[in-house]
Design an enzyme around this catalytic site. Structure first.
Site, mmCIF file in Angstrom:
data_model
loop_
_atom_site.group_PDB
_atom_site.id
_atom_site.type_symbol
_atom_site.label_atom_id
_atom_site.label_comp_id
_atom_site.label_asym_id
_atom_site.label_seq_id
_atom_site.Cartn_x
_atom_site.Cartn_y
_atom_site.Cartn_z
ATOM 1 N N HIS A 1 0.834 -1.203 0.000
ATOM 2 C CA HIS A 1 0.000 0.000 0.000
ATOM 3 C C HIS A 1 0.873 1.259 0.000
ATOM 4 O O HIS A 1 0.720 2.138 -0.844
ATOM 5 C CB HIS A 1 -0.899 -0.022 1.244
ATOM 6 C CG HIS A 1 -1.764 1.194 1.402
ATOM 7 N ND1 HIS A 1 -3.081 1.215 1.007
ATOM 8 C CD2 HIS A 1 -1.500 2.425 1.888
ATOM 9 C CE1 HIS A 1 -3.593 2.413 1.250
ATOM 10 N NE2 HIS A 1 -2.647 3.180 1.789
ATOM 11 N N GLU A 2 1.797 1.316 0.963
ATOM 12 C CA GLU A 2 2.629 2.522 1.076
ATOM 13 C C GLU A 2 3.546 2.664 -0.141
ATOM 14 O O GLU A 2 3.852 3.784 -0.558
ATOM 15 C CB GLU A 2 3.430 2.508 2.380
ATOM 16 C CG GLU A 2 2.582 2.425 3.666
ATOM 17 C CD GLU A 2 1.519 3.517 3.803
ATOM 18 O OE1 GLU A 2 1.701 4.610 3.240
ATOM 19 O OE2 GLU A 2 0.477 3.259 4.457
ATOM 20 N N HIS B 1 1.816 4.670 -2.712
ATOM 21 C CA HIS B 1 1.957 6.118 -2.469
ATOM 22 C C HIS B 1 3.344 6.591 -2.913
ATOM 23 O O HIS B 1 3.484 7.642 -3.535
ATOM 24 C CB HIS B 1 1.809 6.412 -0.971
ATOM 25 C CG HIS B 1 0.413 6.324 -0.447
ATOM 26 N ND1 HIS B 1 -0.616 7.074 -0.961
ATOM 27 C CD2 HIS B 1 -0.115 5.606 0.573
ATOM 28 C CE1 HIS B 1 -1.726 6.803 -0.268
ATOM 29 N NE2 HIS B 1 -1.460 5.908 0.650
ATOM 30 N N GLU C 1 -4.705 7.781 -2.698
ATOM 31 C CA GLU C 1 -5.217 6.483 -2.254
ATOM 32 C C GLU C 1 -5.537 5.577 -3.436
ATOM 33 O O GLU C 1 -5.495 4.353 -3.316
ATOM 34 C CB GLU C 1 -6.456 6.666 -1.373
ATOM 35 C CG GLU C 1 -6.117 7.009 0.063
ATOM 36 C CD GLU C 1 -5.256 5.964 0.747
ATOM 37 O OE1 GLU C 1 -5.593 4.770 0.673
ATOM 38 O OE2 GLU C 1 -4.236 6.333 1.338
HETATM 39 ZN ZN ZN Z 1 -2.785 5.256 2.080
#
Ligand code: ZN
Length: 538
Positions: A302-303, A306, A332
């Protein structure tokens, strides 16, 4: 120095080109101050000793106050006014400007106007209160004691309300028809609209409510079908997975997915996050749990999503206000695209399962890919947002959206908030919340005063599937690439279609340019309904 003195000062830029250069330089300086504050915040979350917390809050208050003063300076205001963008009309020289310079002026002016409305004392005080609030939240969460956090939450709500009002939102902004739009007021808006605007420019409370209501209904239906089907076997994921092997696999994932170790690093924190400290410095964090190896792995992926976004912004925008993701929702969309759409796909694990199994041969003895894929996508009602599956996740967000808009408007008191939370969990998931740590205290956001942030997660899910639908049309045989662990084409598509622009395009504009569509929940719902019907056999 007043305006008159400044114009007569021989060192003061005279030509439009000189003025633009001066603005670039001033913008860089305030971005450097913000980045320095971000380093201190990153440190606070990762390595800082616990007793340093109060002084750190003071340090951050000073640095962030300076960054704010720099942005809200009369010099920036004067230069923006001289260059006439866009409040006082477009001067003759502007059409000759490169597009990036025009976008720079537009975005800097927006930032400037927001900053100039917040009094420096307010910025300093709220930053200090935020530091203390976060520390109180960490302790309150450990002890599952909401009452220890409640006074801080009240303060954070007050500061958030005041901030939106300073920005010209809320009933105080006047009635439609009487307010002067060039004064930056938002007549007919709510205070919560003002808070949303800083995370998702152009998106209002009513618009989000209109998308979330039908989304909630269809997701609840899907969750009920899943609950009625036989459960996926997940017992092997609750065995003991040693942390050092988890870390090793995370490092393999980082390298395999294409994260350049010369441009960032991975550390641990209580709540995983990504922060950009410079053009070549993106920090991501995760947290590991011995009895839940997927928690750490999916936080990393997830990170990383980003991080990939921040690292692929056009180098020409380096160090300036355009060199960031455009909104939390679009951000997101990138993290959740990597975490869920790619990271929880069968093809992805066809590529990675053998490597994962080689780290944990005992725990995964007898587990094959189909069973692992089902376990990775096990869905059902849950208490914790960050560990929720793809189906219930957006329901967790809708719960927070509904509560925080009432907290901000004053319709819900802080004292009543835990009970309201628990009732909503009962209504959405049929679950009882055993303690506040697994209820209202589970998320960091409110302790930071970040009201209006939560909706971006669900918006991100919607954007992600809109982007992905287009991506897999443009790149044939994406599944084969995923199986072979080849991500270059996907990085290239996301880079050229989304990342490169930084803040040059607003979210709605970026989405429409990339996909030809406006915001829609349909691709997300269709993706989930197809995937879960197959997984659960209904
Ligand atoms: Zn996030």
């Amino acid at each position: 120095m007043n305006d008159e003195d400044r114009r007569n000062d021989p060192s003061h830029p005279k030509s439009p080109a000189e003025k633009l250069e001066r603005l670039f330089a001033l913008d860089r300086e305030r971005m450097y101050l913000s980045r320095a504050a971000a380093v201190l915040r990153w440190d606070e979350e990762t390595y800082m000793p616990s007793l340093a917390v109060e002084e750190r809050a003071e340090q951050l208050a000073v640095l962030e106050g300076l960054a704010h003063e720099k942005l809200a300076s009369p010099e920036i205001g004067g230069l923006l006014e001289d260059l006439g963008q866009p409040v006082s009309g477009v001067p003759a020289f502007l059409p000759a400007l490169p597009d990036t310079a025009r976008d720079f002026l537009r975005v800097l002016e927006r930032d400037y106007r927001k900053a100039v409305r917040l009094p420096p004392d307010f910025v300093r005080e709220s930053a200090r209160a935020e530091g203390l609030s976060q520390a109180a939240w960490i302790e309150a969460r450990k002890k599952s004691d909401f009452s220890a956090f409640a006074p801080h939450l009240k303060k954070m709500i007050e500061y958030a309300r005041k901030k939106a009002e300073y920005w010209g939102f809320g009933p105080a902004a006047g009635n439609a028809g009487t307010a002067d739009p060039s004064a930056g007021l938002h007549p007919g808006s709510s205070v919560y609209d003002g808070l949303l605007d800083s995370f998702e420019p152009g998106m209002g409370e009513a618009e989000i409510d209109a998308v979330f209501r039908p989304l909630k209904e269809r997701l609840q239906e899907l969750l009920q079908k899943i609950a009625a089907a036989p459960k996926a076997e997940t017992g092997f994921l609750r065995l003991d997975y040693d942390i050092s092997s988890q870390k090793e696999f995370s490092r393999e994932l980082l390298a395999g997915l294409g994260f350049d170790p010369r441009r960032g690093r991975l550390d641990e924190s209580a709540h995983p996050f990504t922060t950009t400290l410079g053009f070549n410095d993106v920090r991501i964090t995760t947290r590991y749990a011995r009895n839940d190896p997927l928690s750490g792995i999916f936080s990393v992926i997830h990170e990383l999503g980003h991080g990939f976004y921040e690292l692929a912004v056009d180098p020409a925008l380096k160090s300036g206000c355009l060199a960031e993701g455009v909104s939390m929702g679009i951000h997101e969309s990138q993290s959740r695209l990597w975490e869920n759409v790619i990271g929880r796909s069968r093809a992805f694990w066809e590529g990675w399962f053998p490597a994962f199994k080689s780290h944990f041969p005992g725990q995964l003895a007898g587990v094959e890919l189909p069973g692992f894929y089902r376990a990775v996508n096990a869905a059902g009602p849950s208490l914790i947002r960050i560990e929720a599956d793809e189906v219930s996740y957006s329901l967790h967000i809708i719960l927070r959206f509904e509560l925080e808009r009432r907290l901000v408007s004053g319709a819900l008191s802080v004292e009543d908030a835990p009970a309201a939370w628990n009732a909503a969990v009962g209504e959405l998931f049929g679950l009882e919340v055993p303690d506040d740590a697994s209820g209202i205290l589970q998320d960091v956001h409110w302790s930071m005063g970040a009201f209006g942030y939560f909706p971006s997660y669900a918006l991100g899910n919607l954007y992600a599937l809109q982007f992905w639908k287009k991506c897999i049309t443009d790149i044939p045989r994406v599944e084969e690439l995923l199986i072979r662990r080849e991500y270059a084409d996907i990085h290239k598509w996301l880079g050229e279609t989304i990342h490169v622009f930084g803040r040059r395009l607003d979210p709605a504009e970026l989405l429409e340019r990339a996909t030809g569509e406006k915001l829609s929940a349909l691709p997300f719902l269709e993706y989930l309904e197809t995937k879960y019907a197959e997984l659960y056999g209904f």
